[in-house]
Design an enzyme around this catalytic site. Structure first.
Site, mmCIF file in Angstrom:
data_model
loop_
_atom_site.group_PDB
_atom_site.id
_atom_site.type_symbol
_atom_site.label_atom_id
_atom_site.label_comp_id
_atom_site.label_asym_id
_atom_site.label_seq_id
_atom_site.Cartn_x
_atom_site.Cartn_y
_atom_site.Cartn_z
ATOM 1 N N GLY A 1 -1.413 -4.929 18.451
ATOM 2 C CA GLY A 1 -0.080 -5.285 17.946
ATOM 3 C C GLY A 1 -0.045 -6.620 17.229
ATOM 4 N N TYR B 1 9.477 -1.355 10.067
ATOM 5 C CA TYR B 1 8.473 -1.011 9.046
ATOM 6 C C TYR B 1 8.926 0.223 8.264
ATOM 7 C CZ TYR B 1 3.883 0.179 7.087
ATOM 8 O OH TYR B 1 2.854 0.487 6.233
ATOM 9 N N SER C 1 -5.579 -2.794 15.124
ATOM 10 C CA SER C 1 -6.267 -2.256 16.301
ATOM 11 C C SER C 1 -6.203 -0.738 16.286
ATOM 12 C CB SER C 1 -5.634 -2.803 17.577
ATOM 13 O OG SER C 1 -4.257 -2.508 17.612
ATOM 14 N N GLU D 1 -1.947 9.198 11.668
ATOM 15 C CA GLU D 1 -1.009 8.156 12.089
ATOM 16 C C GLU D 1 0.405 8.445 11.555
ATOM 17 O OE1 GLU D 1 -2.443 4.308 12.552
ATOM 18 O OE2 GLU D 1 -0.451 3.450 12.781
ATOM 19 N N ASP E 1 0.820 -1.234 0.000
ATOM 20 C CA ASP E 1 0.000 0.000 0.000
ATOM 21 C C ASP E 1 0.845 1.272 0.000
ATOM 22 O OD1 ASP E 1 0.721 -0.282 2.695
ATOM 23 O OD2 ASP E 1 -1.287 0.160 3.476
ATOM 24 N N ASP F 1 -5.294 0.061 5.994
ATOM 25 C CA ASP F 1 -6.031 -0.253 7.227
ATOM 26 C C ASP F 1 -7.174 0.732 7.449
ATOM 27 O OD1 ASP F 1 -3.936 -1.988 7.359
ATOM 28 O OD2 ASP F 1 -2.939 -0.994 9.036
HETATM 29 C C1 GLA Z 1 0.485 -2.222 8.449
HETATM 30 C C2 GLA Z 1 0.239 -0.853 7.848
HETATM 31 C C3 GLA Z 1 -0.450 -0.972 6.487
HETATM 32 C C4 GLA Z 1 0.290 -1.952 5.579
HETATM 33 C C5 GLA Z 1 0.596 -3.246 6.307
HETATM 34 C C6 GLA Z 1 1.482 -4.171 5.514
HETATM 35 O O1 GLA Z 1 -0.728 -2.845 8.747
HETATM 36 O O2 GLA Z 1 -0.562 -0.090 8.706
HETATM 37 O O3 GLA Z 1 -0.561 0.292 5.897
HETATM 38 O O4 GLA Z 1 1.448 -1.358 5.073
HETATM 39 O O5 GLA Z 1 1.224 -3.026 7.552
HETATM 40 O O6 GLA Z 1 0.820 -4.625 4.380
#
Ligand code: GLA
Length: 388
Positions: free
Chosen positions: A123, A222, A128, A161, A38, A173
């Site tokens: 987590g 991440y 969440s 966020e 994404d 999400d």
């Molecule tokens: C988390 C992030 C999303 C996406 C996923 C991995 O959930 O919030 O935006 O990048 O990881 O697919």
């Protein structure tokens, strides 16, 4: 009417000695395919689920928000809705981040009193945080009369966020928590937000297994993955000036110009480029009820996240392998950001009892702790819920 609805309402009455004006449910999600695509403007295939954050809320006269989290030992925060204090690294950052984002847009959210409760595991890769964000975004949007659309609320929550909480997540999400529909997965183009609602075939269960592994470094890892993807784009742009994101890169491009990239960057890019193709194939296969193909794509997706993107964990690999050993399970993969959290499997409903047993036995034998295994059901996106 679910228990969490009542828990939120009763919690509100007990704390504020009046009735809430609104009760909002913001769902968590499980992503069937499209891991880490994404933020590369690619494609995803998530489902909003029947686990959700619930907010009971009413506007108030005092110039501040008073918010209580029932699941955090009734922890309470009070803050100004005109000048949001700095983040503190706990649950309250999410509602605070929204007030911050509304103010950024020149919108003044009303002060309010609210209680929050949620059954989305924290987590675990089931969003969440997006569930909490969307529940509060929706509540403030209604109480303040802003009239923002669900897509706008998703974008606002993502900005909150990214810029206030400091996690560089993509839009998946928030968008699915805002716009999910029961009975479907969303095949979403995260660049344009165009989407198709793909019906989930009858008789198939979505089985989530929580490894209960939580990695403290998950958000910095991440952000690092994201930076590698941006590095890949910058390097490839020297030969492919039209590309704006990995979404624009084809497997052929990578074959031709992959040597421009350091090995680790090439592997990250390869995952994203192939994963985008898998999502489109899986959405088509799901549409025609071809679960064998969807399952095979899930398995491939997991291998790619494990080997090329390196966001799996031994615990997740064991859960995925164990799921795939059970007859009637089509395929499995890690879901969410990875590093810990959950796996997701698609299986015939009839296979669910055996799948549950096998997951628990295999995992416990190997790691000496039990996973939490549950079937999740698709659900609608964020909405106000009326008492029955
Ligand atoms: C988390 C992030 C999303 C996406 C996923 C991995 O959930 O919030 O935006 O990048 O990881 O697919």
């Amino acid at each position: 009417m679910t228990t969490l609805y009542h828990r939120a309402v009763q919690g509100f009455r007990a704390r504020f000695l009046r009735e809430p004006e609104l009760v909002v449910r913001g769902p968590g999600r499980v992503n069937l395919l499209g891991g880490h695509t994404d933020y590369n403007e690619g494609f995803v295939l998530p489902v909003a689920v029947d686990r959700a954050a619930w907010v009971a809320v009413a506007a108030c006269r005092e110039p501040q928000a008073t918010l209580r989290a029932l699941d955090m030992g009734n922890d309470e925060v009070i803050f100004s809705v005109r000048r949001v204090p700095a983040s503190t690294g706990n649950w309250a950052d999410y509602p605070k981040s929204l007030v911050w984002a509304f103010l950024e847009r020149g919108l003044r959210p009303v002060s309010c009193e609210a209680v929050l409760t949620s059954d989305v595991p924290v987590g675990a890769g089931m969003s969440s945080s997006a569930a909490v964000e969307l529940a509060f975004a929706y509540a403030w949007n209604v109480l303040s009369g802003f009239g923002l659309t669900l897509d706008e609320l998703a974008l606002l929550s993502r900005q909150a966020e990214n810029e206030y909480v400091g996690v560089n997540c993509g839009i998946m999400d928030q968008l699915v928590s805002a716009c999910g529909r029961a009975g479907t997965a969303i095949a979403l183009d995260t660049r344009t937000l165009q989407r198709t609602y793909v019906p989930l075939p009858a008789g198939v269960a979505i089985v989530v297994a929580d490894s209960r592994v939580r990695r403290a470094l998950a958000s910095s890892e991440y952000n690092l993955r994201r930076a590698r993807c941006e590095q890949a784009v910058a390097l490839l742009q020297t030969q492919l000036p039209h590309i704006q994101a990995l979404r624009d890169v084809t497997p052929k491009d990578l074959q031709r110009y992959g040597s421009l990239l350091p090995d680790v960057v090439l592997r990250r890019a390869r995952h994203v480029v192939r994963e985008n193709i898998r999502v489109k194939q899986a959405a088509r296969a799901l549409h025609r009820g071809d679960l064998a193909t969807v399952g095979a794509l899930l398995k491939e997706g997991h291998r790619s996240l494990r080997d090329d993107y390196e966001v799996s964990a031994p615990e997740l690999d064991v859960l995925v392998e164990a799921a795939c050993e059970v007859p009637g399970c089509y395929g499995a993969r890690l879901t969410g950001a990875g590093f810990g959290g959950c796996s997701v499997a698609l299986a015939d409903e009839a296979a669910v009892p055996e799948l549950e047993t096998h997951l628990v036995e295999t995992y416990t034998a190997r790691f000496d702790k039990e996973p939490a295994v549950y079937v999740v059901y698709s659900a609608d996106g964020v909405a106000a819920v009326q008492a029955a």
